[in-house]
Design a protein around this motif. Structure first.
Motif, mmCIF file in Angstrom:
data_model
loop_
_atom_site.group_PDB
_atom_site.id
_atom_site.type_symbol
_atom_site.label_atom_id
_atom_site.label_comp_id
_atom_site.label_asym_id
_atom_site.label_seq_id
_atom_site.Cartn_x
_atom_site.Cartn_y
_atom_site.Cartn_z
ATOM 1 N N PRO A 82 56.723 17.356 65.965
ATOM 2 C CA PRO A 82 56.589 16.171 66.815
ATOM 3 C C PRO A 82 55.197 15.550 66.709
ATOM 4 O O PRO A 82 54.197 16.257 66.614
ATOM 5 C CB PRO A 82 56.827 16.716 68.228
ATOM 6 N N PRO A 83 55.118 14.223 66.701
ATOM 7 C CA PRO A 83 53.814 13.553 66.658
ATOM 8 C C PRO A 83 53.007 13.820 67.917
ATOM 9 O O PRO A 83 53.575 14.079 68.975
ATOM 10 C CB PRO A 83 54.174 12.066 66.537
ATOM 11 N N LYS A 84 51.707 13.766 67.765
ATOM 12 C CA LYS A 84 50.839 13.942 68.938
ATOM 13 C C LYS A 84 49.615 13.049 68.790
ATOM 14 O O LYS A 84 49.160 12.766 67.678
ATOM 15 C CB LYS A 84 50.432 15.412 69.091
ATOM 16 N N GLU A 85 49.126 12.634 69.921
ATOM 17 C CA GLU A 85 47.964 11.741 69.948
ATOM 18 C C GLU A 85 46.695 12.537 69.643
ATOM 19 O O GLU A 85 46.617 13.722 69.956
ATOM 20 C CB GLU A 85 47.849 11.075 71.315
ATOM 21 N N PRO A 86 45.696 11.903 69.053
ATOM 22 C CA PRO A 86 45.655 10.491 68.669
ATOM 23 C C PRO A 86 46.000 10.256 67.197
ATOM 24 O O PRO A 86 45.909 9.125 66.729
ATOM 25 C CB PRO A 86 44.188 10.142 68.926
ATOM 26 N N HIS A 87 46.384 11.302 66.479
ATOM 27 C CA HIS A 87 46.482 11.173 65.027
ATOM 28 C C HIS A 87 47.863 10.796 64.524
ATOM 29 O O HIS A 87 48.011 10.321 63.402
ATOM 30 C CB HIS A 87 46.026 12.479 64.363
ATOM 31 N N ILE A 184 44.739 16.590 58.535
ATOM 32 C CA ILE A 184 43.417 17.213 58.459
ATOM 33 C C ILE A 184 42.585 16.829 59.679
ATOM 34 O O ILE A 184 41.851 17.647 60.242
ATOM 35 C CB ILE A 184 42.718 16.810 57.156
ATOM 36 N N ALA A 185 42.733 15.569 60.119
ATOM 37 C CA ALA A 185 42.024 15.137 61.328
ATOM 38 C C ALA A 185 42.527 15.899 62.546
ATOM 39 O O ALA A 185 41.754 16.276 63.427
ATOM 40 C CB ALA A 185 42.208 13.632 61.527
ATOM 41 N N ASP A 186 43.839 16.156 62.584
ATOM 42 C CA ASP A 186 44.409 16.897 63.710
ATOM 43 C C ASP A 186 43.864 18.321 63.764
ATOM 44 O O ASP A 186 43.638 18.875 64.843
ATOM 45 C CB ASP A 186 45.931 16.925 63.582
ATOM 46 N N LEU A 187 43.632 18.909 62.611
ATOM 47 C CA LEU A 187 43.058 20.258 62.557
ATOM 48 C C LEU A 187 41.591 20.274 62.975
ATOM 49 O O LEU A 187 41.052 21.319 63.340
ATOM 50 C CB LEU A 187 43.175 20.822 61.141
ATOM 51 N N GLY A 188 40.952 19.120 62.892
ATOM 52 C CA GLY A 188 39.525 19.064 63.184
ATOM 53 C C GLY A 188 38.680 19.593 62.050
ATOM 54 O O GLY A 188 37.497 19.907 62.236
ATOM 55 N N TYR A 189 39.275 19.673 60.856
ATOM 56 C CA TYR A 189 38.544 20.208 59.704
ATOM 57 C C TYR A 189 37.505 19.204 59.223
ATOM 58 O O TYR A 189 37.821 18.036 58.986
ATOM 59 C CB TYR A 189 39.525 20.525 58.578
ATOM 60 N N LYS A 190 36.288 19.616 59.095
ATOM 61 C CA LYS A 190 35.201 18.728 58.695
ATOM 62 C C LYS A 190 34.699 19.004 57.282
ATOM 63 O O LYS A 190 33.805 18.316 56.802
ATOM 64 C CB LYS A 190 34.041 18.851 59.690
ATOM 65 N N GLY A 191 35.241 20.024 56.641
ATOM 66 C CA GLY A 191 34.814 20.328 55.277
ATOM 67 C C GLY A 191 33.461 21.015 55.251
ATOM 68 O O GLY A 191 32.880 21.380 56.287
#
Length: 240
Positions: A82-87, A184-191
Motif C-alpha cells: 500500500p502507498p504511504k505518505e509522503p513518497h 529509496i526515499a521511503d527507506l531514508g537511505y542517504k548513501g
C-alpha cells in the motif's frame, strides 16, 4: 524502465574515480572505444554498452500487456504494498512498467504473469461479479489472502498457477519499489557520506605505545585540506 539507475550511478562513479588513480596508465584503444560508446549512450540509459542499449530499445518497443492488464497489475501492486505518505507507492515507483519490462526481458515469466492476471479476473468475476481492478479493497484482499502463501515443502513450480503468480508479483513489486527513487526515499537511505576522521584516539595510541609523526598528522588529519587531492613524488613521499 531504468530500474538499474542507482547501481549504474555507483558503478560509473566508482569507475570514474578509480580511473584517475589507477587505470589511466593501463588504457588501450579498445577500452577507450568502449568508454566512448558508454559515454554516448549514458544520456538515455545511464551508461549501457552498445549491445545492452540495442537490447533495451528492442524490449521497449515491444508490448506484453494490454491496457486492462497494466491496470490490473497496478491494482494488485498497491494491495501488496500500500502507498504511504509522503513518497507514494508502487505506481509512483513505476512498478507496473517494471513488471512488463521483466516479462519481456525474461520470457519464461510471461506465461505465469499473463495466466495469473486472467485468473484474478476470473476469480473476481466468479466471487464478486466484477473484474479484479474494479473490486473493493476488501474483496481484493480476500482473493489475495487465498494465494499469498505457498507450501514450502513442495517445489513452487509444482504448485498452482495462481500461487506462482502471486509469489512472482510480490517479489517484483517489492523489488521494483525499493529500487526506485521513491522507495529509496521511503527507506531514508542517504548513501555513502563523508565523515570527519580525526585519527586514532589518543588513549588507544597510548595503550599501544605509539604516536603520530607531527608532520604526517598535519597532512592527513587537517580537516581544512580534506578536499585536496593527494599528490606523491616519485619516491612515494606525500607532497600535499
Amino acid at each position: 524502465m531504468d530500474r538499474r539507475k542507482s547501481l549504474q550511478t555507483l558503478l560509473l562513479g566508482g569507475a570514474a574515480a578509480g580511473s584517475g588513480l589507477v587505470f589511466n596508465s593501463c588504457k588501450t584503444e579498445t577500452t577507450e572505444a568502449v568508454d566512448q560508446a558508454i559515454t554516448e549512450s549514458s544520456d538515455t540509459y545511464f551508461g549501457r554498452t552498445p549491445a545492452e542499449l540495442e537490447r533495451l530499445e528492442k524490449l521497449q518497443a515491444e508490448q506484453l500487456f494490454n491496457e486492462h492488464e497494466m491496470e490490473t497489475i497496478a491494482a494488485l501492486s498497491v494491495v501488496i504494498l500500500p502507498p504511504k505518505e509522503p513518497h507514494g507507492g508502487p505506481i509512483e515507483a513505476g512498478v507496473p512498467e517494471l513488471v512488463e519490462f521483466m516479462g519481456k526481458d525474461i520470457p519464461e515469466m510471461a506465461p505465469t504473469l499473463l495466466g495469473g492476471l486472467m485468473w484474478l479476473d476470473h476469480k473476481s468475476n466468479t466471487e464478486f461479479g466484477t473484474e479484479f481492478k474494479s473490486a473493493t479493497l476488501e474483496q481484493k484482499k480476500q482473493i489475495c489472502d487465498a494465494i499469498c502463501w505457498h507450501d514450502t515443502e513442495k517445489p513452487l513450480s509444482e504448485q498452482p498457477l495462481e500461487i506462482q503468480f502471486f509469489y512472482m508479483m510480490r517479489g517484483l513489486t517489492v523489488t521494483g519499489y525499493y529500487t526506485s527513487k521513491v522507495g529509496i526515499a521511503d527507506l531514508g537511505y542517504k548513501g555513502n557520506q563523508p565523515n570527519v576522521w580525526d585519527g586514532v584516539p589518543q588513549d588507544v595510541l597510548d595503550q599501544h605505545g605509539v604516536a603520530y609523526d607531527p608532520e604526517w598528522i598535519a597532512k592527513c588529519v587537517d580537516q581544512s585540506k580534506r578536499n585536496v587531492i593527494a599528490e606523491w613524488d616519485d619516491e612515494g613521499n606525500l607532497l600535499t
